[in-house]
Scaffold this motif. Structure first.
Motif, PDB file in Angstrom:
ATOM      1  N   VAL A   1       2.454  11.143   8.351  1.00  0.00           N
ATOM      2  CA  VAL A   1       2.843  12.129   7.335  1.00  0.00           C
ATOM      3  C   VAL A   1       4.210  12.719   7.673  1.00  0.00           C
ATOM      4  CG1 VAL A   1       2.324  14.412   6.369  1.00  0.00           C
ATOM      5  CG2 VAL A   1       0.543  12.673   6.521  1.00  0.00           C
ATOM      6  N   GLU A   2       4.462  12.979   8.931  1.00  0.00           N
ATOM      7  CA  GLU A   2       5.783  13.504   9.296  1.00  0.00           C
ATOM      8  C   GLU A   2       6.869  12.483   8.977  1.00  0.00           C
ATOM      9  OE1 GLU A   2       6.501  16.683   9.785  1.00  0.00           O
ATOM     10  OE2 GLU A   2       4.357  16.847   9.381  1.00  0.00           O
ATOM     11  N   SER A   3       6.564  11.197   9.180  1.00  0.00           N
ATOM     12  CA  SER A   3       7.526  10.150   8.795  1.00  0.00           C
ATOM     13  C   SER A   3       7.726  10.126   7.288  1.00  0.00           C
ATOM     14  CB  SER A   3       7.035   8.773   9.254  1.00  0.00           C
ATOM     15  OG  SER A   3       7.012   8.700  10.649  1.00  0.00           O
ATOM     16  N   MET A   4       6.636  10.281   6.535  1.00  0.00           N
ATOM     17  CA  MET A   4       6.731  10.293   5.069  1.00  0.00           C
ATOM     18  C   MET A   4       7.514  11.497   4.561  1.00  0.00           C
ATOM     19  SD  MET A   4       5.340   7.666   3.648  1.00  0.00           S
ATOM     20  CE  MET A   4       4.863   8.104   2.000  1.00  0.00           C
TER      21      MET A   4
ATOM     22  N   THR B   1       0.864  -1.174   0.000  1.00  0.00           N
ATOM     23  CA  THR B   1       0.000   0.000   0.000  1.00  0.00           C
ATOM     24  C   THR B   1       0.898   1.220   0.000  1.00  0.00           C
ATOM     25  OG1 THR B   1      -1.728  -1.162   1.210  1.00  0.00           O
ATOM     26  CG2 THR B   1      -1.777   1.256   1.268  1.00  0.00           C
ATOM     27  N   VAL B   2       0.666   2.125  -0.921  1.00  0.00           N
ATOM     28  CA  VAL B   2       1.447   3.365  -0.980  1.00  0.00           C
ATOM     29  C   VAL B   2       0.492   4.548  -1.016  1.00  0.00           C
ATOM     30  CG1 VAL B   2       3.484   2.362  -2.096  1.00  0.00           C
ATOM     31  CG2 VAL B   2       1.650   3.289  -3.495  1.00  0.00           C
ATOM     32  N   TRP B   3       0.951   5.641  -0.450  1.00  0.00           N
ATOM     33  CA  TRP B   3       0.204   6.888  -0.516  1.00  0.00           C
ATOM     34  C   TRP B   3       0.642   7.613  -1.780  1.00  0.00           C
ATOM     35  CZ3 TRP B   3       0.561   9.334   5.028  1.00  0.00           C
ATOM     36  CH2 TRP B   3      -0.217   8.570   5.911  1.00  0.00           C
ATOM     37  N   VAL B   4      -0.312   8.064  -2.542  1.00  0.00           N
ATOM     38  CA  VAL B   4      -0.051   8.758  -3.803  1.00  0.00           C
ATOM     39  C   VAL B   4      -0.536  10.191  -3.688  1.00  0.00           C
ATOM     40  CG1 VAL B   4      -0.554   8.795  -6.281  1.00  0.00           C
ATOM     41  CG2 VAL B   4      -0.372   6.607  -5.080  1.00  0.00           C
ATOM     42  N   VAL B   5       0.279  11.116  -4.172  1.00  0.00           N
ATOM     43  CA  VAL B   5      -0.149  12.506  -4.288  1.00  0.00           C
ATOM     44  C   VAL B   5       0.017  12.929  -5.747  1.00  0.00           C
ATOM     45  CG1 VAL B   5       0.324  13.133  -1.894  1.00  0.00           C
ATOM     46  CG2 VAL B   5       2.112  13.439  -3.620  1.00  0.00           C
TER      47      VAL B   5
ATOM     48  N   VAL C   1      10.700  17.797  -4.689  1.00  0.00           N
ATOM     49  CA  VAL C   1      10.593  16.935  -3.503  1.00  0.00           C
ATOM     50  C   VAL C   1       9.871  17.699  -2.392  1.00  0.00           C
ATOM     51  CG1 VAL C   1      11.888  15.727  -1.703  1.00  0.00           C
ATOM     52  CG2 VAL C   1      12.588  15.520  -4.101  1.00  0.00           C
ATOM     53  N   ARG C   2      10.192  18.983  -2.220  1.00  0.00           N
ATOM     54  CA  ARG C   2       9.530  19.806  -1.195  1.00  0.00           C
ATOM     55  C   ARG C   2       8.043  19.954  -1.503  1.00  0.00           C
ATOM     56  NH1 ARG C   2       7.291  24.169  -0.634  1.00  0.00           N
ATOM     57  NH2 ARG C   2       7.911  25.079  -2.610  1.00  0.00           N
ATOM     58  N   ARG C   3       7.708  20.175  -2.776  1.00  0.00           N
ATOM     59  CA  ARG C   3       6.302  20.312  -3.160  1.00  0.00           C
ATOM     60  C   ARG C   3       5.532  19.011  -2.935  1.00  0.00           C
ATOM     61  NH1 ARG C   3       6.218  21.731  -8.831  1.00  0.00           N
ATOM     62  NH2 ARG C   3       3.970  21.701  -8.566  1.00  0.00           N
ATOM     63  N   VAL C   4       6.189  17.880  -3.168  1.00  0.00           N
ATOM     64  CA  VAL C   4       5.553  16.586  -2.900  1.00  0.00           C
ATOM     65  C   VAL C   4       5.307  16.451  -1.393  1.00  0.00           C
ATOM     66  CG1 VAL C   4       5.871  14.075  -2.960  1.00  0.00           C
ATOM     67  CG2 VAL C   4       6.417  15.454  -4.983  1.00  0.00           C
TER      68      VAL C   4
ATOM     69  N   LYS D   1      -2.901  16.390   1.729  1.00  0.00           N
ATOM     70  CA  LYS D   1      -3.793  15.264   1.477  1.00  0.00           C
ATOM     71  C   LYS D   1      -4.003  14.368   2.703  1.00  0.00           C
ATOM     72  CE  LYS D   1      -4.660  11.414  -1.687  1.00  0.00           C
ATOM     73  NZ  LYS D   1      -4.186  10.695  -2.884  1.00  0.00           N
ATOM     74  N   TYR D   2      -2.940  14.083   3.423  1.00  0.00           N
ATOM     75  CA  TYR D   2      -3.020  13.093   4.499  1.00  0.00           C
ATOM     76  C   TYR D   2      -2.813  13.646   5.906  1.00  0.00           C
ATOM     77  CZ  TYR D   2      -2.460   9.764   0.611  1.00  0.00           C
ATOM     78  OH  TYR D   2      -2.604   9.057  -0.550  1.00  0.00           O
ATOM     79  N   GLY D   3      -2.320  14.861   6.018  1.00  0.00           N
ATOM     80  CA  GLY D   3      -1.898  15.396   7.312  1.00  0.00           C
ATOM     81  C   GLY D   3      -2.975  15.523   8.364  1.00  0.00           C
TER      82      GLY D   3
END
Length: 113
Positions: free
Chosen positions: A87-90, A14-18, A68-71, A78-80
């Motif tokens: 999200v902080e780990s991601m 399972t991956v989070w996609v933005v 990378v910063r924008r991602v 999206k997830y915060g």
């Protein structure tokens, strides 16, 4: 997301996609320690599953710091609210270093209506 092993087996993750500007991005929550990240970087085949349909795809590393910063910002948006800790780990440097753009997605027309 499905990643192919060297022996031909597939494993699901399972991956989070933005999405930014019409492009989809993923990263490994465990950074380069993740087995799927290592396999993808060695050229393993990838498929994504959307609405029960598996589509072939590629993951391309993102090495532009601003992107990378924008991602990271997109993950927060999206997830915060629902998952602030994960999200902080991601968005930690180890995970952010694994940011990849999803490309060469198989035929989206295959998706059910």
């Amino acid at each position: 997301m499905w990643v192919r092993h060297a022996d031909g087996r597939w494993s699901a993750r399972t991956v989070w996609v933005v999405v930014l500007g019409g492009e989809a991005y993923v990263r490994s929550a465990f950074g380069r320690r993740s087995a799927w990240d290592r396999r993808v970087r060695r050229g393993a085949k990838v498929e994504v599953e959307v609405a029960g349909v598996r589509l072939s795809a590629r993951l391309r590393p993102v090495e532009v710091p601003e992107l990378v910063r924008r991602v990271s910002d997109a993950y927060r948006v999206k997830y915060g609210l629902n998952w602030p800790g994960p999200v902080e780990s991601m968005n930690a440097p180890e995970a952010a270093a694994t940011t990849m753009r999803l490309t060469d997605l198989g035929q989206v027309a295959q998706l059910p209506a």
